[in-house]
Design an enzyme around this catalytic site. Structure first.
Site, short mmCIF file in Angstrom:
data_model
loop_
_atom_site.label_atom_id
_atom_site.label_comp_id
_atom_site.label_asym_id
_atom_site.label_seq_id
_atom_site.Cartn_x
_atom_site.Cartn_y
_atom_site.Cartn_z
N GLU A 44 22.81 32.11 20.25
CA GLU A 44 23.26 30.84 20.85
C GLU A 44 23.14 29.70 19.84
O GLU A 44 22.66 29.88 18.71
CB GLU A 44 22.46 30.58 22.13
CG GLU A 44 22.71 31.68 23.16
CD GLU A 44 22.04 31.42 24.50
OE1 GLU A 44 21.16 30.55 24.61
OE2 GLU A 44 22.41 32.15 25.46
N CYS A 53 28.21 36.52 21.76
CA CYS A 53 27.65 37.59 22.59
C CYS A 53 27.16 38.76 21.74
O CYS A 53 27.64 38.98 20.61
CB CYS A 53 28.71 38.11 23.55
SG CYS A 53 29.10 37.00 24.90
N GLU A 55 27.64 41.98 22.04
CA GLU A 55 28.65 43.00 21.71
C GLU A 55 29.56 42.54 20.58
O GLU A 55 29.94 43.32 19.69
CB GLU A 55 29.51 43.33 22.94
CG GLU A 55 28.72 43.77 24.16
CD GLU A 55 28.37 42.61 25.09
OE1 GLU A 55 27.91 41.57 24.60
OE2 GLU A 55 28.56 42.77 26.31
#
Ligand code: THU
Length: 134
Positions: A44, A53, A55
């Site tokens: 983040e 994210c 993934e």
């Protein structure tokens, strides 16, 4: 690398999450046909919309190392009581790497107790991908 090992790798990857804004640590692990595993975690940013994210980080790591296809399985682990599925953007990012090798990877959505198994083609039907541009 068994499915249990892949799940453990996703859980361990969440330990490196940088998620002080959501407090939602996610780990991902990709397994390839040659047995290699590439992990990712969510990263983040103080500018909230910049979040990456787990993934997507894993796919970026794998592709930056030269991987183009061979994606056989994906494990995703979140912190909540229920398994999480990859977000829409991650489904598309995962599809690009899978499509390059013509595979339809199994996605292991990992909770503390249960693991849900869903094919990427079920999560992202009628996908737009590399072949769509030809
Ligand atoms: N997140 C992931 O890492 N993967 C997903 O598929 C869904 C959401 C992250 C993004 C953000 O850092 C946090 O989870 C809360 O949305």
């Amino acid at each position: 690398m068994t499915d249990e090992d892949l799940i453990a790798a996703a859980r361990a990857a969440a330990g490196h999450s940088w998620s002080p804004y959501s407090n939602f640590a996610v780990g991902a692990a990709l397994r390839f046909a040659d047995g290699a595993v590439v992990t990712g975690t969510n990263i983040e940013n103080a500018s909230f919309g910049m979040a990456l994210c787990a993934e997507t980080v894993a796919v970026a790591k794998a592709m930056a190392d030269g991987r183009r296809g061979g994606l056989e399985a994906i494990a995703v682990s979140g912190p909540g009581p229920d398994p999480i599925t990859p977000c829409g953007r991650c489904r598309q990012v995962l599809y690009e790497l899978a499509a390059l090798g013509g595979t339809d990877p199994e996605v292991l959505c990992v909770g503390p107790d249960a693991v849900h198994r869903i094919r990427l083609s079920v999560l992202l039907p009628a996908a737009f991908g590399p072949a769509s541009l030809t």
